[in-house]
Motif scaffolding. Structure first.
Motif, PDB file in Angstrom:
ATOM      1  N   ARG A  12       0.816  -1.217   0.000  1.00  0.00           N
ATOM      2  CA  ARG A  12       0.000   0.000   0.000  1.00  0.00           C
ATOM      3  C   ARG A  12       0.851   1.269   0.000  1.00  0.00           C
ATOM      4  NH1 ARG A  12      -5.218  -1.019   4.005  1.00  0.00           N
ATOM      5  NH2 ARG A  12      -5.906  -2.985   3.061  1.00  0.00           N
ATOM      6  N   THR A  13       2.160   1.105  -0.077  1.00  0.00           N
ATOM      7  CA  THR A  13       3.065   2.255   0.003  1.00  0.00           C
ATOM      8  C   THR A  13       3.883   2.396  -1.276  1.00  0.00           C
ATOM      9  OG1 THR A  13       3.239   2.077   2.405  1.00  0.00           O
ATOM     10  CG2 THR A  13       4.972   3.297   1.277  1.00  0.00           C
ATOM     11  N   LEU A  14       3.884   3.608  -1.811  1.00  0.00           N
ATOM     12  CA  LEU A  14       4.697   3.949  -2.978  1.00  0.00           C
ATOM     13  C   LEU A  14       5.907   4.744  -2.520  1.00  0.00           C
ATOM     14  CD1 LEU A  14       5.141   4.477  -6.105  1.00  0.00           C
ATOM     15  CD2 LEU A  14       3.808   6.565  -5.738  1.00  0.00           C
ATOM     16  N   ARG A  15       7.070   4.342  -2.983  1.00  0.00           N
ATOM     17  CA  ARG A  15       8.302   5.088  -2.706  1.00  0.00           C
ATOM     18  C   ARG A  15       8.889   5.603  -4.009  1.00  0.00           C
ATOM     19  NH1 ARG A  15      12.054   1.704  -1.315  1.00  0.00           N
ATOM     20  NH2 ARG A  15      10.830  -0.187  -1.649  1.00  0.00           N
ATOM     21  N   VAL A  16       9.212   6.885  -4.049  1.00  0.00           N
ATOM     22  CA  VAL A  16       9.870   7.478  -5.216  1.00  0.00           C
ATOM     23  C   VAL A  16      11.315   7.739  -4.830  1.00  0.00           C
ATOM     24  CG1 VAL A  16       9.910   9.373  -6.874  1.00  0.00           C
ATOM     25  CG2 VAL A  16       7.721   8.515  -6.000  1.00  0.00           C
ATOM     26  N   CYS A  17      12.237   7.130  -5.566  1.00  0.00           N
ATOM     27  CA  CYS A  17      13.652   7.165  -5.202  1.00  0.00           C
ATOM     28  C   CYS A  17      14.505   7.744  -6.325  1.00  0.00           C
ATOM     29  CB  CYS A  17      14.153   5.759  -4.862  1.00  0.00           C
ATOM     30  SG  CYS A  17      13.202   4.933  -3.564  1.00  0.00           S
ATOM     31  N   HIS A  18      15.653   8.308  -5.929  1.00  0.00           N
ATOM     32  CA  HIS A  18      16.693   8.731  -6.868  1.00  0.00           C
ATOM     33  C   HIS A  18      17.778   7.665  -6.793  1.00  0.00           C
ATOM     34  CE1 HIS A  18      19.872  10.977  -8.818  1.00  0.00           C
ATOM     35  NE2 HIS A  18      19.052  12.003  -9.032  1.00  0.00           N
ATOM     36  N   PHE A  19      17.771   6.745  -7.771  1.00  0.00           N
ATOM     37  CA  PHE A  19      18.625   5.566  -7.608  1.00  0.00           C
ATOM     38  C   PHE A  19      20.110   5.879  -7.732  1.00  0.00           C
ATOM     39  CE2 PHE A  19      17.375   5.341 -12.155  1.00  0.00           C
ATOM     40  CZ  PHE A  19      18.609   5.243 -12.768  1.00  0.00           C
ATOM     41  N   LYS A  20      20.481   6.944  -8.434  1.00  0.00           N
ATOM     42  CA  LYS A  20      21.905   7.269  -8.560  1.00  0.00           C
ATOM     43  C   LYS A  20      22.471   7.815  -7.253  1.00  0.00           C
ATOM     44  CE  LYS A  20      22.161   8.033 -13.548  1.00  0.00           C
ATOM     45  NZ  LYS A  20      22.477   9.005 -14.633  1.00  0.00           N
ATOM     46  N   LYS A  21      21.629   8.523  -6.499  1.00  0.00           N
ATOM     47  CA  LYS A  21      22.059   9.071  -5.214  1.00  0.00           C
ATOM     48  C   LYS A  21      21.703   8.151  -4.046  1.00  0.00           C
ATOM     49  CE  LYS A  21      21.611  13.902  -6.676  1.00  0.00           C
ATOM     50  NZ  LYS A  21      20.931  15.206  -6.405  1.00  0.00           N
ATOM     51  N   SER A  22      20.981   7.078  -4.336  1.00  0.00           N
ATOM     52  CA  SER A  22      20.528   6.138  -3.304  1.00  0.00           C
ATOM     53  C   SER A  22      19.727   6.852  -2.210  1.00  0.00           C
ATOM     54  CB  SER A  22      21.720   5.399  -2.684  1.00  0.00           C
ATOM     55  OG  SER A  22      22.404   4.646  -3.667  1.00  0.00           O
ATOM     56  N   THR A  23      18.857   7.757  -2.647  1.00  0.00           N
ATOM     57  CA  THR A  23      18.037   8.513  -1.700  1.00  0.00           C
ATOM     58  C   THR A  23      16.559   8.320  -2.013  1.00  0.00           C
ATOM     59  OG1 THR A  23      18.164  10.502  -3.087  1.00  0.00           O
ATOM     60  CG2 THR A  23      19.800  10.264  -1.327  1.00  0.00           C
ATOM     61  N   CYS A  26      10.345  10.693  -1.686  1.00  0.00           N
ATOM     62  CA  CYS A  26       9.097  10.770  -0.939  1.00  0.00           C
ATOM     63  C   CYS A  26       8.457   9.389  -0.891  1.00  0.00           C
ATOM     64  CB  CYS A  26       8.123  11.776  -1.573  1.00  0.00           C
ATOM     65  SG  CYS A  26       7.580  11.304  -3.234  1.00  0.00           S
ATOM     66  N   ARG A  27       7.459   9.265  -0.021  1.00  0.00           N
ATOM     67  CA  ARG A  27       6.671   8.038   0.029  1.00  0.00           C
ATOM     68  C   ARG A  27       5.230   8.405   0.372  1.00  0.00           C
ATOM     69  NH1 ARG A  27       8.225   3.562   4.011  1.00  0.00           N
ATOM     70  NH2 ARG A  27      10.304   3.843   3.088  1.00  0.00           N
ATOM     71  N   TYR A  28       4.307   7.646  -0.219  1.00  0.00           N
ATOM     72  CA  TYR A  28       2.886   7.857   0.026  1.00  0.00           C
ATOM     73  C   TYR A  28       2.241   6.518   0.342  1.00  0.00           C
ATOM     74  CZ  TYR A  28       2.813  12.709  -1.602  1.00  0.00           C
ATOM     75  OH  TYR A  28       3.014  14.055  -1.722  1.00  0.00           O
ATOM     76  N   SER A  29       1.304   6.532   1.285  1.00  0.00           N
ATOM     77  CA  SER A  29       0.543   5.344   1.625  1.00  0.00           C
ATOM     78  C   SER A  29      -0.906   5.528   1.206  1.00  0.00           C
ATOM     79  CB  SER A  29       0.617   5.069   3.132  1.00  0.00           C
ATOM     80  OG  SER A  29       1.946   4.759   3.516  1.00  0.00           O
ATOM     81  N   TYR A  30      -1.514   4.448   0.763  1.00  0.00           N
ATOM     82  CA  TYR A  30      -2.878   4.482   0.256  1.00  0.00           C
ATOM     83  C   TYR A  30      -3.722   3.456   1.011  1.00  0.00           C
ATOM     84  CZ  TYR A  30      -0.239   6.793  -3.428  1.00  0.00           C
ATOM     85  OH  TYR A  30       0.610   7.621  -4.103  1.00  0.00           O
ATOM     86  N   GLY A  31      -5.031   3.506   0.789  1.00  0.00           N
ATOM     87  CA  GLY A  31      -5.936   2.647   1.532  1.00  0.00           C
ATOM     88  C   GLY A  31      -6.076   1.244   0.982  1.00  0.00           C
ATOM     89  N   ASP A  32      -5.375   0.949  -0.089  1.00  0.00           N
ATOM     90  CA  ASP A  32      -5.475  -0.368  -0.713  1.00  0.00           C
ATOM     91  C   ASP A  32      -4.165  -0.677  -1.420  1.00  0.00           C
ATOM     92  OD1 ASP A  32      -6.520  -2.763  -1.565  1.00  0.00           O
ATOM     93  OD2 ASP A  32      -7.804  -1.911  -3.127  1.00  0.00           O
ATOM     94  N   ARG A  33      -4.046  -1.890  -1.901  1.00  0.00           N
ATOM     95  CA  ARG A  33      -2.848  -2.325  -2.617  1.00  0.00           C
ATOM     96  C   ARG A  33      -2.661  -1.507  -3.900  1.00  0.00           C
ATOM     97  NH1 ARG A  33       0.116  -7.218  -2.905  1.00  0.00           N
ATOM     98  NH2 ARG A  33       1.076  -7.591  -4.942  1.00  0.00           N
TER      99      ARG A  33
END
Length: 284
Positions: free
Chosen positions: A84-95, A98-105
């Motif tokens: 239920r959680t989305l993570r947005v990452c900068h893979f080159k910086k390994s950071t 943000c992350r957001y949680s929702y009420g369903d999958r």
């Protein structure tokens, strides 16, 4: 409707379920591919037909969504450990940005230069890509357990497509810039199985669960432009539809171990300069 022709049928031998996801078919310069397994996921760039060039590898297990923003360093990730959680990452910086949680999958995630769309089974969340804030929610959509959506990569025709009915092949086109419904298309009698916008966002290809006919519609007024016959009698499960960067060809893959490639009428092909395709990805 205008004329078309079937160029070729490519026969494949599939040894295992496909876990590779093409996440960028809009840029004429490079194609980006994400490949997920139970032990992690990898990002590749396809600049030629000779080889996949590795870009990044993650050992994070059980990732079932890894959606990259074109050829930038931004990747949206969802794992089975926290579906239920989305993570947005900068893979080159390994950071983690943000992350957001929702009420369903989370069923699917799509991104372009303006919007990030998160698909739940019965709702859609539209984020502004600049600050990742939710700017609109489409609630009470027909049940969509497979996460069937498509987001145009064009900034001028920044449209979102999703099923509009639980039993028929009704297609909803939503303008994610003006946040308003664009057009409703009665695409097929049966339920939708695959959707894909053309690079310019002016056309959309659809297939139903029956899988014998592929149709292409105008996103301007919903008119049918092409009807492509994949087969006469044998039904098939359509896995994906994909336009060529120039918009003159449409490919279809299915469970019949074949890929059909159709040539569309030259009069309606996409413009030479792909609107909405950024010249570079230096910002991320």
């Amino acid at each position: 409707m205008t004329s078309l022709s079937l160029i070729t049928v490519i026969r494949l031998t599939i040894q295992h379920p496909l876990i590779a996801e093409q996440v960028n078919s809009c840029l004429g310069v490079s194609w980006c591919v994400a490949v997920g397994t139970t032990s992690g996921y990898s990002l590749y760039t396809l600049n030629s037909t000779d080889a996949l060039e590795p870009v990044y590898k993650s050992d994070e297990p059980d990732v079932y969504i890894a959606e990259r923003l074109f050829s930038s360093s931004l990747v949206a990730v969802v794992s089975n450990s926290d579906p239920r959680t989305l993570r947005v990452c900068h893979f080159k910086k390994s950071t983690e940005i943000c992350r957001y949680s929702y009420g369903d999958r989370v069923r699917a995630v799509r991104m372009n230069r303006s919007r990030l769309v998160v698909c739940l089974e019965e709702s859609l969340y539209i984020h502004n890509i600049r600050d990742m804030k939710v700017i609109h929610t489409i609630r009470d959509t027909p049940p969509n357990p497979s996460g069937l959506i498509s987001l145009s990569c064009d900034n001028t025709h920044c449209y979102l497509a999703y099923p509009g009915h639980s039993h028929t092949g009704e297609l909803q086109i939503f303008d994610t810039i003006n946040l308003a419904s664009r057009v409703i298309i009665p695409a097929h009698e049966g339920q939708l199985a695959a959707l894909q916008f053309s690079p310019s966002g002016t056309r959309i290809a659809t297939a139903s669960e029956k899988g014998t006919v592929i149709r292409v519609f105008s996103t301007h007024d919903g008119s049918k432009l092409y009807e492509l016959r994949r087969g006469l009698k044998r039904t098939a499960s359509i896995y994906s539809l994909s336009f060529s960067p120039c918009g003159s060809f449409l490919a279809c893959s299915s469970n019949t171990e074949t890929i059909h490639v159709f040539k569309l009428d030259e009069k309606l092909k996409e413009t030479a300069v792909l609107a909405g395709s950024p010249p570079s990805d230096d910002g991320w």
